[in-house]
Motif scaffolding. Structure first.
Motif, PDB file in Angstrom:
ATOM      1  N   THR A   1     100.680  91.713 116.045  1.00  0.00           N
ATOM      2  CA  THR A   1      99.540  92.504 116.820  1.00  0.00           C
ATOM      3  C   THR A   1      99.205  91.622 118.012  1.00  0.00           C
ATOM      4  O   THR A   1      99.033  92.156 119.065  1.00  0.00           O
ATOM      5  CB  THR A   1      98.455  92.797 115.945  1.00  0.00           C
ATOM      6  OG1 THR A   1      99.058  93.726 114.757  1.00  0.00           O
ATOM      7  CG2 THR A   1      97.245  93.565 116.585  1.00  0.00           C
TER       8      THR A   1
ATOM      9  N   LYS B   1      99.309  92.460 122.105  1.00  0.00           N
ATOM     10  CA  LYS B   1      98.333  92.444 123.009  1.00  0.00           C
ATOM     11  C   LYS B   1      98.698  91.544 124.336  1.00  0.00           C
ATOM     12  O   LYS B   1      98.491  91.745 125.398  1.00  0.00           O
ATOM     13  CB  LYS B   1      97.194  92.209 122.355  1.00  0.00           C
ATOM     14  CG  LYS B   1      96.791  93.002 121.271  1.00  0.00           C
ATOM     15  CD  LYS B   1      95.438  92.774 120.811  1.00  0.00           C
ATOM     16  CE  LYS B   1      94.903  93.642 119.719  1.00  0.00           C
ATOM     17  NZ  LYS B   1      93.596  93.273 118.964  1.00  0.00           N
TER      18      LYS B   1
ATOM     19  N   LEU C   1     101.460  93.118 126.296  1.00  0.00           N
ATOM     20  CA  LEU C   1     100.749  94.010 127.199  1.00  0.00           C
ATOM     21  C   LEU C   1     100.208  93.474 128.514  1.00  0.00           C
ATOM     22  O   LEU C   1     100.256  94.194 129.696  1.00  0.00           O
ATOM     23  CB  LEU C   1     100.001  94.922 126.334  1.00  0.00           C
ATOM     24  CG  LEU C   1      99.428  96.277 126.820  1.00  0.00           C
ATOM     25  CD1 LEU C   1     100.651  97.433 126.943  1.00  0.00           C
ATOM     26  CD2 LEU C   1      98.506  97.109 126.132  1.00  0.00           C
TER      27      LEU C   1
ATOM     28  N   TYR D   1      93.609  85.526 130.071  1.00  0.00           N
ATOM     29  CA  TYR D   1      93.506  86.174 128.924  1.00  0.00           C
ATOM     30  C   TYR D   1      93.437  85.262 127.616  1.00  0.00           C
ATOM     31  O   TYR D   1      92.472  85.338 126.752  1.00  0.00           O
ATOM     32  CB  TYR D   1      94.571  86.955 128.607  1.00  0.00           C
ATOM     33  CG  TYR D   1      94.773  87.823 127.105  1.00  0.00           C
ATOM     34  CD1 TYR D   1      93.868  88.499 126.771  1.00  0.00           C
ATOM     35  CD2 TYR D   1      95.892  87.237 126.084  1.00  0.00           C
ATOM     36  CE1 TYR D   1      94.142  89.392 125.747  1.00  0.00           C
ATOM     37  CE2 TYR D   1      95.660  87.745 125.165  1.00  0.00           C
ATOM     38  CZ  TYR D   1      94.959  88.815 124.762  1.00  0.00           C
ATOM     39  OH  TYR D   1      94.966  89.476 123.251  1.00  0.00           O
TER      40      TYR D   1
ATOM     41  N   LYS E   1      91.536  86.241 124.309  1.00  0.00           N
ATOM     42  CA  LYS E   1      92.225  86.257 123.070  1.00  0.00           C
ATOM     43  C   LYS E   1      91.198  86.000 121.713  1.00  0.00           C
ATOM     44  O   LYS E   1      90.681  84.654 122.042  1.00  0.00           O
ATOM     45  CB  LYS E   1      93.517  85.546 123.256  1.00  0.00           C
ATOM     46  CG  LYS E   1      94.356  85.514 121.925  1.00  0.00           C
ATOM     47  CD  LYS E   1      95.383  84.618 121.963  1.00  0.00           C
ATOM     48  CE  LYS E   1      96.395  84.806 120.792  1.00  0.00           C
ATOM     49  NZ  LYS E   1      95.704  84.209 119.757  1.00  0.00           N
TER      50      LYS E   1
END
Length: 365
Positions: A100, A104, A107, A208, A213
């Protein structure tokens, strides 16, 4: 029995999709069957495919290309490089983060660089009063830059040996070398799309990982249940570059950081966040690259392994104390030992527990 190649599920799916899209792209271009789909009467078999790659003049008609263009390659060489990057990078990162979290991350590093590169191309042509750009934006360059940033965070001190030990490079130096390579290549050969994707992929992945994160620390140490971003000093923006450039880059980055905080785009890190991130960075440095492949077993010498060793020793000591406590009532029920010199061993044990009273009876000064 030969060992089976173990590929995490999301990485396996992405490798299959990358192969399929690149194969379809090559077949369609060779057959020239995409010409009826082109706009503005363009009849050129070398024209990029707007339904598989990003063509800034037509991308608004095919919005899905902003997501899949990173998995489409033009040549066999670029496909081999991207497939190897996805295979090895995905295998490590998906196991280190979970499927998962890895999804992310992908993406972000797929959408953001593609969108920013498209906007830059459109604005550049608009300012220069040129026709709408028909160049193609695709390939895994942004993903390659993002993977290097992720490895810089996880295993910065790991050394990669090339040419039988002749060349040795630490992982923390790869992002800067990657950007320098694409900058030089873009200036010399005009590969503006790859150069832009490299820089935007680097920035998107760092932002990110640095600010958004969510990570979950080791349960063996005292840290918050979850931590957003990575506030460690070694993952600061300036540390991606050589030491002579770190001071001026840090000054500019700090100013931008304060502006982002003032506009509430970023949340400032607390002292506890910095301490927790530095602890995590130290743990990753001790574990090394092999710890990413074996998340269930702690690496020898790591903080988690040391905690488990201490726990085992504590349990052993507790068991010994419980055993000694159960044997004391039986010893107390037996005859009392005389206070003569021949029984000093028993008297010593008695004096450790009640040394005050023993001192009064023996008349010690």
């Amino acid at each position: 029995m030969p060992s089976r190649i173990n590929i995490p599920p999301l990485t396996r799916i992405l490798l299959l999709v990358q192969f399929a899209l690149s194969l379809i792209h090559g077949i369609v271009r060779l057959n020239g069957s995409h010409r009826p789909l082109l706009l503005n009467g363009i009849n050129d078999p070398s024209y990029p495919l707007p339904f598989l790659t990003i063509v800034p003049a037509q991308s608004i008609l095919y919005p899905w290309v902003f997501l899949i263009a990173s998995l489409v390659e033009y040549s066999v060489l670029t496909y081999a490089i991207s497939a190897a990057t996805l295979f090895y990078g995905g295998k490590y990162l998906e196991r280190a983060w979970s499927s998962t979290a890895f999804a992310k991350f992908l993406l972000v590093v797929a959408l953001v660089p593609n969108i920013l590169t498209t906007v830059m191309f459109v604005l550049g042509f608009a300012i220069l009063r040129a026709p709408a750009p028909h160049s193609s934006i695709n390939g895994g360059v942004a993903m390659q830059a993002a993977f290097l940033v992720a490895f810089k965070q996880l295993v910065p001190e790991h050394t990669v040996t090339i040419a039988k030990g002749i060349i040795k490079i630490r992982v923390k130096h790869f992002p800067a070398l990657f950007l320098l390579w694409h900058l030089a290549w873009g200036i010399l050969y005009g590969t503006r799309a790859s150069m832009s994707l490299a820089f935007f992929g680097f920035l998107a992945s760092w932002v990110y990982l640095r600010f958004y994160k969510v990570s979950f620390p080791d349960l063996d140490v005292s840290q918050p249940a979850s931590l957003r971003g990575d506030a460690s000093e070694t993952f600061a923006f300036a540390y991606f570059f050589p030491e002579p450039l770190q001071t001026p880059i840090a000054s500019v980055a700090d100013q931008i950081y304060h502006v982002l905080i003032a506009t509430k785009i970023c949340t400032p890190f607390s002292a506890a966040d910095v301490d927790a991130s530095n602890t995590q960075a130290a743990q990753r440095g001790e574990g090394g690259l092999s710890s990413l492949m074996n998340r269930g077993a702690p690496a020898p010498g790591s903080t988690r392994a040391e905690a488990e060793r201490r726990r085992a020793l504590a349990l052993k000591a507790l068991d010994q104390r419980l055993h000694a406590a159960t044997s004391k009532p039986a010893a107390a029920a037996g005859p009392s030992a005389p206070l003569g010199g021949s029984s000093m061993l028993g008297e010593t044990t008695y004096a450790q527990e009640e040394h005050d009273e023993s001192g009064k009876r023996t008349g010690e000064p």
